[in-house]
Design an enzyme around this catalytic site. Structure first.
Site, PDB file in Angstrom:
ATOM      1  N   LYS A  30       0.825  -1.216   0.000  1.00 49.12           N
ATOM      2  CA  LYS A  30       0.000   0.000   0.000  1.00 49.12           C
ATOM      3  C   LYS A  30       0.853   1.257   0.000  1.00 49.12           C
ATOM      4  O   LYS A  30       0.620   2.181  -0.767  1.00 49.12           O
ATOM      5  CB  LYS A  30      -0.900   0.051   1.246  1.00 49.12           C
ATOM      6  CG  LYS A  30      -1.871  -1.087   1.391  1.00 49.12           C
ATOM      7  CD  LYS A  30      -2.708  -0.928   2.654  1.00 49.12           C
ATOM      8  CE  LYS A  30      -1.909  -1.025   3.942  1.00 49.12           C
ATOM      9  NZ  LYS A  30      -1.273  -2.338   4.147  1.00 49.12           N
ATOM     10  N   GLU A  97      -1.379   5.054   6.520  1.00 48.60           N
ATOM     11  CA  GLU A  97      -1.874   4.426   7.766  1.00 48.60           C
ATOM     12  C   GLU A  97      -3.196   5.050   8.214  1.00 48.60           C
ATOM     13  O   GLU A  97      -3.407   5.333   9.403  1.00 48.60           O
ATOM     14  CB  GLU A  97      -0.819   4.545   8.883  1.00 48.60           C
ATOM     15  CG  GLU A  97       0.522   3.925   8.540  1.00 48.60           C
ATOM     16  CD  GLU A  97       0.506   2.395   8.535  1.00 48.60           C
ATOM     17  OE1 GLU A  97      -0.540   1.782   8.858  1.00 48.60           O
ATOM     18  OE2 GLU A  97       1.541   1.805   8.193  1.00 48.60           O
TER      19      GLU A  97
END
Ligand SMILES: [Zn+2]
Length: 194
Positions: A30, A97
């Site tokens: 990611k 995050e």
């Protein structure tokens, strides 16, 4: 296979904002994908700002660092609302995050996009129990583009979408990952789930 979101014209006064979500399990790349998009925006001479929650102190206070050590400078913030104050006149806002922010991040992303900014959010879409990780579902619903990236199952080698916790700890947020988690496919995740 995913369609790369259009990055828009440089400094167009009528520029439309947009929201992109990059989601997946641990070890799915990611952050690498977030960094790749931000670097391409920089090549297009767009002004880029990167934020992350200050809870994520795994590696460094001022950098988003992915597991392949491809680093990019970022600003740690305590609250999602801080991003509105700190993003200024930039064209692209990257946030890593995202699962560690509270629901306020949803209205923050909407607000930034309405200012004409491109907002790229990367985060874990499921927790270690295989349940949706708030506020990712809300962000995925309001985004123009959602990209799910996959890890490799450490048990069978298939594509993996789940983060398997190797310890018995029950708290939702547990940092420091390589030792504590394995990427797993659906079958291998539920076979060994306690
Ligand atoms: Zn597997």
């Amino acid at each position: 296979m995913f369609i790369e979101p259009s990055i828009g014209r440089i400094k167009s006064p009528e520029r439309k904002g947009q929201i992109e979500v990059i989601c997946g399990s641990m070890f799915s790349g990611k952050t690498e994908e977030l960094i790749r998009r931000l670097n391409r925006a920089k090549i297009a001479r767009q002004k880029v700002e990167i934020f992350k929650p200050s809870i994520d102190k795994r590696y460094s206070d001022s950098e988003v660092i992915s597991h392949n050590e491809n680093a990019i400078r970022s600003t740690p913030v305590d609250f999602a609302g801080d991003i509105l104050l700190l993003s200024g006149d930039c064209d692209v806002v990257g946030i890593d995050e995202v699962q560690f922010f509270d629901q306020e991040i949803v209205s923050v992303a909407q607000n930034l996009a309405r200012q004409g900014k491109r907002v790229i959010l990367a985060g874990l879409d499921m927790d270690f129990e295989g349940q949706p990780f708030e506020p990712m579902p809300q962000l995925m619903a309001i985004a123009e583009y959602v990209t799910k990236v996959h890890a490799i199952c450490m048990k069978c080698g298939d594509l993996a979408a789940f983060s398997f916790r190797l310890s018995d700890a029950k708290q939702k947020v547990m940092l420091g990952e390589k030792e504590a988690y394995e990427a797993r496919c659906r079958k291998c995740f539920f076979e060994d789930k306690r």
